[in-house]
Each structure stands twice: as C-alpha cells, then as structure tokens.
Scaffold this active site. Structure first.
Site, PDB file in Angstrom:
ATOM      1  N   HIS A   1      11.956  -4.132   6.261  1.00 28.43           N
ATOM      2  CA  HIS A   1      12.453  -3.451   7.459  1.00 28.43           C
ATOM      3  C   HIS A   1      13.932  -3.130   7.367  1.00 28.43           C
ATOM      4  CE1 HIS A   1       8.906  -5.843   8.416  1.00 28.43           C
ATOM      5  NE2 HIS A   1       8.560  -4.824   9.165  1.00 28.43           N
TER       6      HIS A   1
ATOM      7  N   ARG B   1      10.709   6.515  19.766  1.00 28.77           N
ATOM      8  CA  ARG B   1       9.498   6.590  18.974  1.00 28.77           C
ATOM      9  C   ARG B   1       8.261   6.701  19.867  1.00 28.77           C
ATOM     10  NH1 ARG B   1       6.800   5.885  14.210  1.00 28.77           N
ATOM     11  NH2 ARG B   1       4.854   4.836  14.667  1.00 28.77           N
TER      12      ARG B   1
ATOM     13  N   GLY C   1       0.788  -1.238   0.000  1.00 31.86           N
ATOM     14  CA  GLY C   1       0.000   0.000   0.000  1.00 31.86           C
ATOM     15  C   GLY C   1       0.809   1.270   0.000  1.00 31.86           C
TER      16      GLY C   1
END
Ligand code: GLN
Ligand code: ZN
Length: 768
Positions: free
Chosen positions: A704, A525, A442
């Site tokens: 990744h 994060r 996507g």
C-alpha cells in the site's frame, strides 16, 4: 405521519465531487471553484428532496471527504501534526487542513501521514478514524454545520423542514481510537458532552425544530461500559437541550438487546432499521406502548440495495405501528442514509426494462415514501401496480436448472477428496518447490497505457483482436520479468481486468453492470457495484484462455486467478427475493465450473480470492455462525472439485482475524496468502492460540506504500514467521496485489523478496 430521510448521496449525479476534489488536489482549480461545486450538489439534493415532499430533509449530510472526519473538525479533534502546518491552518476555511488529515501532507518539506481509514460498520464505505489524546479537549472548531444550515434555509424556505444530522457522541467515541494505551476512549464522554449540548442549543437558537443524532452503536453487542456511557450521555442531553426534538437513529441491524437503554433517556423519537431486522418491530412496539409520547421512525426503504420497495410489506408494518401507538407517533424513512446507493435510475440506458422497472436509486427511494403515505390514505392502485411490477415472471430472472442444482448440493460437493496432509504430500512431490516458495497475489501494475487501451477498446476504437494481442504482450512481458526475478510460482498479471468483481460479473449470466451506478467508497473513490438480478450461470470460460496463454510462455508453474463467490456477492447489489446463501451457492457453482475447466486445461494451481469474507461478518456475534455456515460452504463448493494434486490458493487482505481464524481454516484451501506486513506480523500472535493447519503466506511487505523493502527487513519477518509456523508450510509473498504500484518499485521489491527467501533457505532450513 412524517416522511423523512437520513442522508442523501453527495457525489453528484456525474461524480462532480470526485472530479472537483481531484482537480483541487492537483492544483488545477482554487478553493472557490471547489466550494462552488459543493454548494451546487447540496442545492440539487435539497431541491430533489423538497420536490418529493419530504417533511424533514437532512442537512450536514454533505461532505467533501467523509462525514466522520467532518465530525472530528466540528468537535475540534485535530491532532498536533496537522495543526502545526502553518500554511494550511485557518486558511480557506480549513479545507486544506481537512484534506491533509484525510490524505496526508507532503509538501514544502513536510511529510505528515494521512489518518487511518477503516470500514464503516459492515458496508463498503470507509471513514477516517478519529484519534484521541488522553486529555482530549473538545471545542466547536468548524462552522460547516451552521454554514450549511444557512444555505439550506435559502433553498428550502421553511426552517421547520431542516433536520441537521450529527453522529451521536457515543458512536463517535466508539468509532475513534486512543493514541496511547493509557486510557479508555469512552471515558472522554464527560469532555465531549458539553460541546454536543452547545452545538444542539446553537441549532435550536437558529430555529431548528428537529435534529438527528446517529447512534448505530445501538445495534452492536454493547459492553457494560458503553451502555453506562450511553445512559449518561443522553441523560445530560435531555436535561440540557429542551425545546428541540431529538431523533435518535439506529441502523444496520436491530436494537433488541439494547432497547432498555432508552428507558431513562427522554429523546423525542427513535429510528429503527426494519430492512436489516424486521423482527424487532413487535418488541419495540411493546416498549413504545408503555412509553407515552415517543415517536417511532420506521426504516422501511432499503438504503443499501437498489430494488423497489415492496409496498405491501411496508404497509403492513406501518399499519401495525399505527394500530399500536397511533398515527401521530409514526414517521417513515429509509432504513439508513442513502449514501450507499447510486443517485438516479433514470441515467441508466442499457438495463433491460423488466429489470430496470424493479430498480430504485436514491431519488426514486425518496418518492417511495410518498407512495406509502398515499397508500395509507387509501390509494389502492399504487399498491396494486407495485405488486404487479415486482412479480418476476420473465424468464430472465429464472433458470430451473440452476435452481435445482443449488438445492441438491451434497456433502461430497463441498469436500476435497482427501484431507490436507495427504494432498500436501502429493503436491510437494509433484511441484518440487524449494522451501519458502515465492509468489505474488495476482495483479501487476495497471499502467496508464493499459487503461487507455481499455478505453479505446470500449469506445470501439480498437478491435477485439488488437486488444487481445496487446494484453498478451503484457502477459509475455510480466512472465519474463517474473522469471528474471526468479519467483517460483508465476501469475499472468490480471491486465485484462479493470476490477476483480466486475470482470466476472460481466461474464456471468444473471448479473449486470450499470452505466452510472456509482457509490462512494472513500473520499473521491467511487465504485460501481454490479447488480445480481437472476439465477446465475456460467456461459463459457472466463479466464482459461488468458491463464493457458501465460502457461504456454513459461516452464514454471502459473497460478490461475479467480474471484471467490463471497467477494462477488459482497461487492454487488444482491437480489432480495431469495436467501443470500442460495445466491452465494449459485455464484460458487459458476466458479466451480471455471476451476474445473482450468484444471482440465492443465493448470495445477488455482487461487480463489476472498478479500471480502471478513467484511460480510454480521455486526452481532450471535449471527456469525449462520454467516460462516453459508459463506464457507460457498467457498468450498467453488474449490473442492479438484484432484488432490491441484493446489487451491486463496487470498485475504486484512490482518485482524484472530477471532475468526478457525473459520478460515475451515475453508480448507491448500495455501492462503494474507496481509500482515503493515502490522509487522501482528497476525502471527494468533498462531500461539490456534495452529493453522495448511500452508500460509503471511505478506512480507506492504504494497500500500511506494516504499521499497530491504532484503534484511523481509528476512527478519520470514524469521519471525518461521518461529511460529512449521517451515514446510510457509510461502513468501507481498501482502496484496500489485496493481496500484509502479513497475519500477515492484521489480526491485520483488527482487529483494526473492533474495530474502533464498537467504532464509540457507539460514533457516531445518537441515542447515
Ligand atoms: N488477485 C487480486 C489482485 O492481485 C487480489 C486483490 C485483492 O485482494 N483485493 O489484485
Ligand atoms: Zn488483497
């Protein structure tokens, strides 16, 4: 009745921790500047909790990256490759050694990988997995806990208030992994216990009165071996650590199945989670009434959600406990560390006051303990005003139409018109895709340019029209590139989305975004989960314009992209005044309407992503069934509305689901794409036991990492897959979205992927 806290958020109210760590990593500041900010955050946290009059305040809950990694350093669980980097060992308080374990070390010719990271129980926090050798030695390696203790003494003045926090030995071993298969990590208990005893006694010698040992393993389905190890561990600790009070904490569920383990261990207090599991109280009380002295700490304030505490409920539990074991034996606290909630609601300026009044972040939660104490002492007005505030009388919380339709869901609503084999025939006839069709998950790279575009738009420096036009240019670009690569099913690239949940929650009625509600996800994060406060409705098209624009630019098929109901729910703070299943169905219904709208606009393939389906799985197996009942129903509600010819895709990014494969098949998506490449198609093992009935795209390369996969290695994986799965069911795709990668890597990798697929069509086709 003591009031205490298990842990406070450590990112700083302005995400200072993130900023300072990232500055340090990019060599913009030195370690002194880094340590200074850490110190400030700790000071601020201790002062806040002291001001709120807590009797016991956690220490050692601060972390520069992750508290499990801190434990590994404390206990000397540091692997050889990191120790062998001379420039970092013993320098700067070992902070560089610490960060190299968390993030890897690629400098001066060294190339050492980061340690593995995984989810902390069923939360969205990730920890660094400890790695053990067969003869793992333990020692007191880091001084962090003792340094922080000295620091807290200066701030809090009284040593009696300080409660150092450690992960308990059994949970610590449980969270780690063996480097080789030749031993069982639980067998390391005899080596690790002497070090725990040393640490605890050292803390006692410094005047510490209470210490908190977190043993969340107590809420899991423990194996016989783990139980035995637990008894041994706490037998030893109680034998060798006298004159210090140990508070054993359990959280995230109940301990009912394991309560008998506490019979022979003599810790001074036990903490239980009454938010996630309030049913356990009676059983625990009956156990406690036989015990003469142990203190019970009641976890009453929700450390994983942002709603104000319902005082009436909590008071009832406190009173029941006091009546049963006496006030001297009761403590009150949040159910778990407040790590999982944002820091201070006062920094939110755009939330409707009726909603904001009902919300409470870490700082407010601490004060709720205070209120509860006052109510126990007889203050009635606090209780009354709390029940008044929690009433959801305003119409922003309720929508009759939505409530009605979610109670009237029929079998038909969650069932495709025909079974898969009929749909598959119709779809194959319509789409004419080659064998091994190629696609992506996507998203395409989110470059600096896109991020700065979005920032300008947010700051109103860019008009809606200009912003849309720029996004459309990106879409045109990504379509051309996909055509050049010769992918079979294209996507629009998701350039208009910062985040797959935030994008939808911003557009749905009943969900809001906060300004500053940051929560640590891992290391530096942070995420800002949306808040689901009311009945959810779709007010208009959310994705249709973008997807149709993309479709208008190509003759190939465009796959529309949506986020699924379970993922939206899982990555948000959810309302706590109705069953979670109802909230899931409301979101599902909104997604269903979007699916229908896409189909009506001519979109023939629609992907509904559910990457969070697995992490929502309850910690105890006995609760899985009811979870799957509602989560699968929600997914099917969102997807079953389409014609046979419309192809529903879904995506999940994990590979260990051998144990839940059957349930994934129950989703009945026509195509599923998933991660497998990091584990070299480890996933395929599952197919020997369970044959997955629908089409499937086991990811053929790992997104990744920046590494570009070769044609040959992708072909090898396709070949492996083709031995386990019917060839007509196999799709070829990367293992997740491409938004974190660079364009250059993506284009070459995808080119290699389509080459490998073409090779497979020739070499592996059943007719060749
Ligand atoms: N469609 C999303 C993307 O490609 C899926 C992300 C995810 O799996 N977490 O980015
Ligand atoms: Zn993914």
């Amino acid at each position: 009745m003591l009031k205490h806290n298990l842990g406070y958020p450590r990112i700083g109210i302005r995400r200072e921790l993130k900023k300072v760590c990232e500055a340090y990593w990019s060599n913009k500041i030195d370690s002194n500047a880094l340590f200074e900010v850490g110190k400030k955050i700790r000071e601020e946290n201790w002062k806040t909790q002291d001001k709120a009059d807590l009797d016991l305040i956690p220490c050692n809950d601060f972390s520069f990256y992750d508290h499990v990694l801190d434990m590994s350093l404390l206990l000397g669980v540091v692997s050889e490759p990191y120790l062998s980097i001379p420039v970092i060992h013993n320098h700067n308080n070992n902070i560089d050694l610490y960060f190299s374990m968390a993030r890897g070390f690629q400098k001066n010719g060294w190339d050492i990988k980061a340690m593995e990271m995984t989810k902390w129980f069923n939360t969205n926090y990730h920890y660094i997995v400890p790695e053990f050798d067969k003869n793992q030695k333990f020692s007191i390696f880091s001084n962090k806990i003792f340094d922080e203790l000295e620091e807290s003494k200066n701030i809090l003045k009284s040593i009696k208030k300080i409660k150092p926090v450690l992960i308990g030995p059994v949970s610590y071993l449980f969270l780690g992994k063996e480097k080789e298969k030749s031993f069982h990590k639980m067998d390391l208990i005899e080596n690790i216990i002497p070090i725990y005893i040393k640490i605890i006694n050292k803390l006692k010698d410094k005047g510490i009165n209470w210490i908190q040992l977190d043993e969340p393993i107590l809420v899991l389905d423990m194996s016989e071996k783990e139980k035995k190890v637990f008894k041994y561990a706490y037998g030893e600790i109680s034998k060798f650590c006298s004159k210090i009070n140990i508070l054993l904490t359990s959280y995230f569920d109940g301990i009912s199945e394991n309560i008998s383990l506490l019979q022979d261990v003599s810790v001074q207090a036990l903490h239980i989670d009454l938010v996630e599991n309030s049913n356990q109280l009676e059983q625990v009380l009956s156990f406690f009434s036989k015990e003469s002295k142990m203190i019970l700490s009641l976890g009453l304030i929700d450390g994983r959600n942002i709603w104000k505490n319902n005082y009436a409920n909590s008071i009832q539990k406190i009173k029941r406990t006091i009546e049963s074991i006496g006030e001297d034996r009761v403590m009150i606290a949040p159910n778990c560390s407040l790590l999982h909630v944002p820091i201070d609601i006062e920094y939110e300026n755009s939330i409707h006051i009726d909603i904001k009044n009902k919300m409470s972040f870490a700082k407010q939660k601490i004060y709720e303990l205070n209120d509860l104490e006052k109510i126990v002492k007889g203050n009635k007005s606090i209780l009354l005003s709390n029940s008044y505030i929690l009433k959801k009388s305003s119409s922003i919380f309720h929508d009759k139409k939505i409530k009605e339709r979610t109670t009237k869901i029929t079998e038909q609503d969650i069932q495709r018109k025909n079974p898969f084999h009929i749909r598959q025939k119709k779809q194959k006839k319509k789409f004419h895709l080659p064998l091994f069709p190629t696609t992506t998950i996507g998203s395409f790279p989110q470059t600096k340019e896109i991020r700065s575009l979005r920032n300008k738009f947010r700051k109103k420096e860019l008009s809606q029209e200009k912003y849309d036009e720029k996004i459309k240019n990106f879409i045109i670009y990504v379509i051309k590139e996909q055509e050049k690569i010769d992918l079979d099913v294209l996507v629009h690239g998701e350039f208009e989305r910062t985040d797959m949940v935030e994008y939808f929650s911003d557009k749905l009625k009943g969900i809001l975004s906060t300004d500053n509600g940051w929560v640590q996800s891992y290391g530096s994060r942070c995420v800002k989960p949306p808040v689901i406060y009311g009945d959810i409705d779709r007010v208009g098209d959310m994705t249709v314009e973008w997807i149709c624009f993309a479709q208008s630019k190509t003759k190939k098929l465009i796959k529309g992209m949506l986020t699924g109901p379970v993922t939206i729910l899982q990555w948000s703070f959810v309302r706590d005044d109705q069953p979670i299943s109802l909230t899931a169905y409301q979101i599902a219904w909104a997604i269903r309407e979007e699916v229908l709208s896409l189909e009506k606009s001519g979109i023939q393939m629609i992907q509904i992503d559910e990457p969070a389906l697995r992490e929502g799985l309850p910690l105890k197996k006995k609760n899985w069934k009811s979870y799957f009942d509602w989560s699968i129903k929600a997914f099917r509600l969102s997807s079953s509305v389409v014609k046979d010819e419309t192809q529903i895709h879904t995506h999940m990014c994990y590979s260990e689901f051998n144990d839940i494969f059957k349930h994934i098949a129950d989703l009945d998506a026509d195509v599923i794409t998933m991660e497998t490449s990091r584990s070299k198609m480890e996933l395929l093992k599952a197919f020997s036991v369970f044959s997955y009935p629908n089409e499937i795209g086991p990811g053929v390369y790992d997104i990744h990492s920046p590494r570009i996969p070769t044609v040959e290695e992708i072909f090898d994986l396709i070949e492996k897959a083709s031995k386990k799965l019917p060839i007509k069911n196999i799709w070829i795709n990367p293992d997740c979205g491409l938004k974190t990668r660079k364009w250059k890597e993506v284009l070459i990798s995808l080119k290699n992927m389509t080459k490998a697929a073409k090779m497979a069509r020739i070499k592996l086709s059943p007719h060749s």
